[in-house]
Design a protein around this motif. Structure first.
Motif, mmCIF file in Angstrom:
data_model
loop_
_atom_site.group_PDB
_atom_site.id
_atom_site.type_symbol
_atom_site.label_atom_id
_atom_site.label_comp_id
_atom_site.label_asym_id
_atom_site.label_seq_id
_atom_site.Cartn_x
_atom_site.Cartn_y
_atom_site.Cartn_z
ATOM 1 N N GLU A 95 0.836 -1.200 0.000
ATOM 2 C CA GLU A 95 0.000 0.000 0.000
ATOM 3 C C GLU A 95 0.873 1.253 0.000
ATOM 4 O O GLU A 95 0.597 2.219 -0.703
ATOM 5 C CB GLU A 95 -0.915 -0.037 1.212
ATOM 6 C CG GLU A 95 -2.236 0.626 0.935
ATOM 7 C CD GLU A 95 -3.244 0.311 2.007
ATOM 8 O OE1 GLU A 95 -3.011 -0.633 2.793
ATOM 9 O OE2 GLU A 95 -4.248 1.029 2.069
ATOM 10 N N TYR A 96 1.929 1.217 0.810
ATOM 11 C CA TYR A 96 2.895 2.315 0.805
ATOM 12 C C TYR A 96 4.258 1.740 0.485
ATOM 13 O O TYR A 96 4.770 0.918 1.231
ATOM 14 C CB TYR A 96 2.959 2.994 2.181
ATOM 15 C CG TYR A 96 1.650 3.570 2.605
ATOM 16 C CD1 TYR A 96 1.148 4.726 2.007
ATOM 17 C CD2 TYR A 96 0.893 2.959 3.594
ATOM 18 C CE1 TYR A 96 -0.063 5.249 2.381
ATOM 19 C CE2 TYR A 96 -0.324 3.477 3.978
ATOM 20 C CZ TYR A 96 -0.803 4.623 3.373
ATOM 21 O OH TYR A 96 -2.002 5.136 3.746
ATOM 22 N N GLY A 97 4.818 2.140 -0.673
ATOM 23 C CA GLY A 97 6.182 1.728 -1.006
ATOM 24 C C GLY A 97 6.268 0.328 -1.593
ATOM 25 O O GLY A 97 5.284 -0.239 -2.042
ATOM 26 N N VAL A 98 7.496 -0.205 -1.594
ATOM 27 C CA VAL A 98 7.744 -1.520 -2.165
ATOM 28 C C VAL A 98 8.486 -2.398 -1.168
ATOM 29 O O VAL A 98 9.098 -1.902 -0.229
ATOM 30 C CB VAL A 98 8.588 -1.441 -3.466
ATOM 31 C CG1 VAL A 98 7.822 -0.790 -4.580
ATOM 32 C CG2 VAL A 98 9.897 -0.720 -3.226
ATOM 33 N N ASP A 99 8.383 -3.720 -1.379
ATOM 34 C CA ASP A 99 9.127 -4.686 -0.569
ATOM 35 C C ASP A 99 9.688 -5.734 -1.521
ATOM 36 O O ASP A 99 9.458 -5.651 -2.728
ATOM 37 C CB ASP A 99 8.197 -5.308 0.479
ATOM 38 C CG ASP A 99 8.973 -5.780 1.700
ATOM 39 O OD1 ASP A 99 10.215 -5.906 1.620
ATOM 40 O OD2 ASP A 99 8.343 -6.025 2.743
ATOM 41 N N GLU A 100 10.394 -6.691 -0.989
ATOM 42 C CA GLU A 100 10.988 -7.710 -1.832
ATOM 43 C C GLU A 100 10.786 -9.072 -1.174
ATOM 44 O O GLU A 100 10.906 -9.180 0.063
ATOM 45 C CB GLU A 100 12.491 -7.411 -1.968
ATOM 46 C CG GLU A 100 13.068 -7.846 -3.286
ATOM 47 C CD GLU A 100 14.463 -7.269 -3.488
ATOM 48 O OE1 GLU A 100 14.660 -6.054 -3.242
ATOM 49 O OE2 GLU A 100 15.357 -8.046 -3.866
ATOM 50 N N MET A 101 10.445 -10.088 -1.970
ATOM 51 C CA MET A 101 10.315 -11.439 -1.420
ATOM 52 C C MET A 101 11.329 -12.358 -2.097
ATOM 53 O O MET A 101 11.746 -12.105 -3.229
ATOM 54 C CB MET A 101 8.897 -11.971 -1.597
ATOM 55 C CG MET A 101 8.469 -12.144 -3.019
ATOM 56 S SD MET A 101 6.836 -12.920 -3.160
ATOM 57 C CE MET A 101 5.776 -11.694 -2.473
#
Ligand code: PRP
Ligand code: ADE
Length: 173
Positions: A95-101
């Protein structure tokens, strides 16, 4: 017993306007937990699945039980920086920003049939990224399954548009 009654809904968590669908009450209810797993695996009971991929963190709990029930292997899809061996990774939007999996590079072999498991699908950002990562490893995603769907947020439709069949047990508006 109605499975949806076993899920606790918490208004305004983790922020105002969100109704959090808390599956810990379902997990703590022996009959509801068994029934949820039995219903989730039902289409694949014949043994077509090689690996179950569970998404951190709640997808680990369900994915382990699903893998056991299907006599399949379990592989974790983790947030960045948690896996010790060589990994493949993908960035995804929150929802806010990015992440990494990340997944271990050797967790899934080309051609293996994979069932993706998580507790809930909302916007689909998490599950579509996991599906893309698994396909990039040469595997075949047989389907993705979730206990809860939030259809208004469109995640299940995004997976279907990627030709990933979706199984969900409960929809909350
Ligand atoms: C929740 C849930 C799914 C994801 C669904 O996990 O368990 O993985 O959100 O949202 P989306 O469809 O909009 O991507 P969360 O990111 O809260 O992580 P957690 O399980 O570690 O609490
Ligand atoms: N993940 C994303 N949206 C959620 C919600 N409403 N309840 C529980 N987990 C979630």
């Amino acid at each position: 017993m109605n499975l949806s009654d076993a899920i606790r809904s918490i208004p305004d968590y983790p922020k105002p306007g969100i109704v959090f669908r808390d599956i810990t009450t379902l997990l703590g209810n022996a009959r509801a937990f068994r029934r949820a797993i039995d219903e989730l695996v039902q289409p694949w009971a014949g043994g077509k699945i090689d690996k179950v991929a569970g998404i951190e963190a709640r997808g680990f709990i369900l994915g382990g039980a699903v893998a056991h029930q299907l006599s399949a292997g379990f592989v974790p899809v983790r947030k960045k920086g948690k896996l010790p061996h060589e990994t493949v990774s993908i960035a995804y939007s929150l929802e806010y920003g990015v992440d990494e999996m990340e997944m271990h590079k050797d967790a899934i072999l080309p051609g293996e049939r994979v069932l993706l498991v998580d507790d809930l699908i909302a916007t689909g950002g998490t599950a579509t990224a996991a599906a893309t990562l698994i396909r990039s490893m040469g595997a075949v995603i047989e389907a993705a399954c979730f206990i809860v769907d939030l259809p208004e947020l469109g995640g299940a439709a995004k997976l279907t548009a990627m030709d990933v069949p979706v199984r969900t047990l409960i929809a909350f508006e």
